[in-house]
Design a protein around this motif. Structure first.
Motif, mmCIF file in Angstrom:
data_model
loop_
_atom_site.group_PDB
_atom_site.id
_atom_site.type_symbol
_atom_site.label_atom_id
_atom_site.label_comp_id
_atom_site.label_asym_id
_atom_site.label_seq_id
_atom_site.Cartn_x
_atom_site.Cartn_y
_atom_site.Cartn_z
ATOM 1 N N ASP A 1 6.579 -6.484 -11.253
ATOM 2 C CA ASP A 1 5.873 -6.143 -10.018
ATOM 3 C C ASP A 1 5.737 -7.401 -9.153
ATOM 4 O O ASP A 1 4.917 -8.272 -9.430
ATOM 5 N N GLU A 2 6.551 -7.506 -8.117
ATOM 6 C CA GLU A 2 6.524 -8.644 -7.175
ATOM 7 C C GLU A 2 6.563 -9.987 -7.916
ATOM 8 O O GLU A 2 5.721 -10.860 -7.687
ATOM 9 N N PRO A 3 7.533 -10.214 -8.805
ATOM 10 C CA PRO A 3 7.509 -11.463 -9.591
ATOM 11 C C PRO A 3 7.927 -12.695 -8.807
ATOM 12 O O PRO A 3 7.777 -13.816 -9.306
ATOM 13 N N THR A 4 8.458 -12.526 -7.590
ATOM 14 C CA THR A 4 8.930 -13.685 -6.825
ATOM 15 C C THR A 4 8.166 -13.899 -5.533
ATOM 16 O O THR A 4 8.541 -14.756 -4.727
ATOM 17 N N GLY B 1 0.792 -1.225 0.000
ATOM 18 C CA GLY B 1 0.000 0.000 0.000
ATOM 19 C C GLY B 1 0.819 1.267 0.000
ATOM 20 O O GLY B 1 0.262 2.366 0.131
ATOM 21 N N SER B 2 2.141 1.157 -0.176
ATOM 22 C CA SER B 2 2.984 2.351 -0.141
ATOM 23 C C SER B 2 3.024 3.083 -1.474
ATOM 24 O O SER B 2 3.635 4.145 -1.572
ATOM 25 N N GLY B 3 2.413 2.519 -2.512
ATOM 26 C CA GLY B 3 2.357 3.194 -3.801
ATOM 27 C C GLY B 3 3.316 2.642 -4.842
ATOM 28 O O GLY B 3 3.456 3.219 -5.927
ATOM 29 N N LYS B 4 3.943 1.500 -4.573
ATOM 30 C CA LYS B 4 4.917 0.933 -5.515
ATOM 31 C C LYS B 4 4.258 0.574 -6.845
ATOM 32 O O LYS B 4 4.719 0.982 -7.913
ATOM 33 N N SER B 5 3.177 -0.216 -6.765
ATOM 34 C CA SER B 5 2.525 -0.669 -7.994
ATOM 35 C C SER B 5 1.862 0.480 -8.740
ATOM 36 O O SER B 5 1.876 0.520 -9.982
ATOM 37 N N LEU B 6 1.292 1.433 -8.018
ATOM 38 C CA LEU B 6 0.663 2.582 -8.680
ATOM 39 C C LEU B 6 1.693 3.395 -9.456
ATOM 40 O O LEU B 6 1.411 3.884 -10.561
ATOM 41 N N THR B 7 2.875 3.545 -8.891
ATOM 42 C CA THR B 7 3.934 4.255 -9.604
ATOM 43 C C THR B 7 4.267 3.549 -10.905
ATOM 44 O O THR B 7 4.417 4.178 -11.963
ATOM 45 N N ALA B 8 4.378 2.202 -10.849
ATOM 46 C CA ALA B 8 4.683 1.428 -12.054
ATOM 47 C C ALA B 8 3.552 1.535 -13.078
ATOM 48 O O ALA B 8 3.800 1.706 -14.276
ATOM 49 N N LEU B 9 2.312 1.436 -12.614
ATOM 50 C CA LEU B 9 1.171 1.505 -13.531
ATOM 51 C C LEU B 9 1.072 2.872 -14.203
ATOM 52 O O LEU B 9 0.629 2.976 -15.353
ATOM 53 N N LEU C 1 3.307 2.221 -26.620
ATOM 54 C CA LEU C 1 4.101 2.302 -25.393
ATOM 55 C C LEU C 1 4.171 0.940 -24.714
ATOM 56 O O LEU C 1 5.261 0.418 -24.439
ATOM 57 N N ARG C 2 2.992 0.359 -24.452
ATOM 58 C CA ARG C 2 2.929 -0.906 -23.717
ATOM 59 C C ARG C 2 3.264 -2.076 -24.631
ATOM 60 O O ARG C 2 2.699 -2.215 -25.709
ATOM 61 N N GLY C 3 4.149 -2.907 -24.182
ATOM 62 C CA GLY C 3 4.522 -4.098 -24.935
ATOM 63 C C GLY C 3 5.674 -3.857 -25.888
ATOM 64 O O GLY C 3 6.659 -4.590 -25.876
ATOM 65 N N LYS C 4 5.583 -2.818 -26.701
ATOM 66 C CA LYS C 4 6.620 -2.544 -27.690
ATOM 67 C C LYS C 4 7.856 -1.925 -27.043
ATOM 68 O O LYS C 4 8.988 -2.323 -27.315
ATOM 69 N N HIS C 5 7.660 -0.935 -26.187
ATOM 70 C CA HIS C 5 8.796 -0.246 -25.563
ATOM 71 C C HIS C 5 8.919 -0.547 -24.069
ATOM 72 O O HIS C 5 10.019 -0.495 -23.518
ATOM 73 N N ILE C 6 7.799 -0.827 -23.423
ATOM 74 C CA ILE C 6 7.823 -1.165 -22.000
ATOM 75 C C ILE C 6 6.997 -2.428 -21.794
ATOM 76 O O ILE C 6 5.814 -2.469 -22.135
ATOM 77 N N GLY C 7 7.616 -3.459 -21.274
ATOM 78 C CA GLY C 7 6.906 -4.694 -20.936
ATOM 79 C C GLY C 7 6.697 -4.779 -19.436
ATOM 80 O O GLY C 7 7.464 -4.202 -18.664
ATOM 81 N N MET C 8 5.660 -5.511 -19.030
ATOM 82 C CA MET C 8 5.370 -5.601 -17.601
ATOM 83 C C MET C 8 5.003 -7.024 -17.201
ATOM 84 O O MET C 8 4.235 -7.695 -17.895
ATOM 85 N N VAL C 9 5.582 -7.462 -16.093
ATOM 86 C CA VAL C 9 5.210 -8.717 -15.451
ATOM 87 C C VAL C 9 4.410 -8.356 -14.214
ATOM 88 O O VAL C 9 4.930 -7.688 -13.310
ATOM 89 N N PHE C 10 3.158 -8.787 -14.160
ATOM 90 C CA PHE C 10 2.258 -8.356 -13.094
ATOM 91 C C PHE C 10 2.408 -9.217 -11.839
ATOM 92 O O PHE C 10 2.928 -10.335 -11.877
ATOM 93 N N GLN C 11 1.896 -8.667 -10.730
ATOM 94 C CA GLN C 11 2.085 -9.289 -9.417
ATOM 95 C C GLN C 11 1.407 -10.649 -9.313
ATOM 96 O O GLN C 11 1.950 -11.572 -8.704
ATOM 97 N N GLU C 12 0.228 -10.803 -9.888
ATOM 98 C CA GLU C 12 -0.532 -12.043 -9.750
ATOM 99 C C GLU C 12 -0.713 -12.662 -11.135
ATOM 100 O O GLU C 12 -1.649 -12.324 -11.867
#
Length: 512
Positions: free
Chosen positions: A161-164, A39-47, A73-84
């Motif tokens: 985002d929290e991949p482990t 809840g500190s804002g880590k994921s919101l910053t990434a999103l 932007l999404r996928g082509k230049h920035i990829g993301m691995v989500f928390q769940e």
């Protein structure tokens, strides 16, 4: 030149600001970590960086992305691995088709079949995985598929985002090494969001520490994690190794749960005309848990821990064997678990998002188990729910929200609160603190210890975190390939492990 530069970013919802003037910069090839409590804002910053904030969010500040005009932007230049990964993947599509879909969006003029196979091999999975659905994969395998999808567009920046967070020690170390390898191979920058300080230390060069939406400390890994200046950072590092919790006044009692020869196999997918193939998930499992006892269950991903937990909770059946719990016997037929036993046994599931009905708010979800206790009045029910929320560090004003409105760590705490409102005799905890930051993890472990001391609750504590198991468990069982390969007093097993898998698990720990 920076790939991404965030300047004085603030994010709010209504009158409530959750990220306060956050600034960071990521240059080509640089690996940056963001750590902090749930809840500190880590994921919101990434999103915010990939324009995935909800429409209700209000933002101020500036985000500069080095992306050519007109390109995705999404996928082509920035990829993301989500928390769940289970909720990020489409449950109705085979994972190979999901990777192909990402390729078709960003690289239309290639051999899709060959490239899907290459990406699956790059994340260290067998080619046969392409034909499986997400629910047929382990947590580590789903996380690798998420990484393959993120790599499909050949991005310059990977956000993880929290991949482990929900992986066993061996798989966690493998994912960290895999992310590091693909970043080096593709000269790709990384924004790594985690509450796991060991993983951040192993992967990143630079780190930002967030507390309640504010960046309280930033700098190189050596500077921040080895010589922290802020009290909050010092507390996070100190909490990375949980303190030991044992019974003080209450003694371990008579046998409460006894498993005898539990075996379970699953049919592998294939065409209806082919000979059926099976995988043996559990093979002749026998164990005993006594009143007020905490038994740890550890093992690599896919070894059968969750299957065993669900059979104990009456959610799956066994082909062979019986379960005796609190003078009730069940295990061979779905739904045969007696009503009285359900009042005395609760479970916390590994995936907190998937375990809640998205249509129900938290009040409805937390009050629902209390229908098993019709003798309680409204005031008593309310007291139990509010007390459970308080003990896991949440407040009653959150009861009106739905599951999607909480962070992953907050959902995990709510799942624990829901399991505890009945004050059962046994709680099966499947990775109960894997999605929690280290400071909240300490509070939850203290809560579980208090309930054990005060109410005599017993626990089957399933976890990949050996430090946590050592802190809370009296005995530990080590599983591998559906069998218990080692068991005994937790100190004896961890100080002098005999089984090879135990040695591997202990050797794979990531430390600060």
């Amino acid at each position: 030149m920076s790939l991404v530069e965030v300047k004085d970013l603030s994010i709010g919802f209504g009158d409530h600001t959750v990220v306060h003037q956050m600034s960071l910069s990521i240059t080509p090839g640089q690996r940056v970590g963001v750590v902090g409590e749930s809840g500190s804002g880590k994921s919101l910053t990434a999103l915010s960086i990939i324009d995935l904030l909800p429409e209700s969010a209000n933002t101020t500040g500036e985000i500069i992305r080095n992306v050519p005009a007109g390109e995705s932007l999404r996928g082509k230049h920035i990829g993301m691995v989500f928390q769940e990964p289970m909720t990020a993947l489409n449950p109705l599509m085979r994972v190979g088709d999901q990777i192909r879909e990402a390729l078709e969006l960003h690289l239309p003029d290639i051999d899709f079949t060959a490239r899907v196979s290459e990406l699956i091999a790059e994340v260290d999975l067998p080619a046969s995985v392409a034909k499986r659905y997400p629910h047929e994969l382990s947590g580590g395998q789903r996380q690798r598929i998420g990484l393959a999808i993120a790599l499909a567009g050949e991005p310059e920046l990977l956000i993880a985002d929290e991949p482990t967070s929900a992986l066993d020690m061996i798989t966690q170390a493998q994912i960290v090494a895999l992310i590091k390898r693909v970043c080096d191979t593709h000269n790709m920058a990384l924004l790594f969001i985690s509450h796991d300080l060991g993983a951040v230390a192993a992967l990143c060069e630079h780190v930002h520490v967030l507390e309640k939406g504010k960046c309280v400390e930033s700098g190189s890994i050596e500077t921040v994690l080895k010589a922290p200046q802020e009290a909050y950072t010092q507390r996070l590092i100190a909490a990375a190794r949980p303190t030991r919790r044992r019974l003080k006044t209450r003694e371990i009692g008579a046998p409460l749960l006894e498993l005898d020869g539990i075996s379970k196999r699953f049919k592998l997918p294939g065409p209806f005309w082919a000979q059926k193939a099976y995988v043996q998930a559990l093979n002749d499992i026998s164990l005993t848990i006594r009143e007020s006892e905490c038994v740890g269950l550890v093992g690599p991903s896919g070894c059968g821990k969750t299957t065993l937990s669900r059979i104990i909770a009456g959610l799956q059946t066994a082909q062979r064997g019986t379960i005796a719990f609190d003078q009730h016997t069940y295990g061979r037929k779905l739904g045969e678990m007696p009503h009285a036993a359900r009042r005395e046994l609760s479970m916390v599931f590994q995936d907190p998002f998937g375990s809640f009905d998205p249509r129900l708010n938290m009040a409805q979800s937390l009050y629902e188990p209390l229908y098993l206790m019709p003798e309680l009045g409204h005031a008593e029910r309310q007291e139990r729910v509010h007390m459970a929320l308080e003990r896991v560090g949440l407040t009653p004003d959150m009861l009106g929200r739905h599951p999607h409105a909480f962070s992953g760590g907050q959902r995990q705490r709510l799942a624990i609160a829901r399991a505890l409102v009945l004050r059962p005799k046994l709680v099966v905890l499947d990775e109960p603190v894997s999605a929690l930051d280290v400071s909240i993890r300490g509070d939850v472990l203290e809560l579980l210890a208090d309930l054990r001391e005060n109410f005599g609750i017993a626990y089957l504590f399933v976890s990949h975190d050996l430090d946590v198991v050592r802190a809370v468990a009296d005995r530990v069982l080590v599983m591998d390939k559906g069998e218990i390969v080692e068991q005994g007093d937790v100190d004896t097993v961890f100080d002098a492990p005999k089984a090879r898998i135990t040695q591997q698990l202990l050797g794979a720990r990531l430390g600060v």
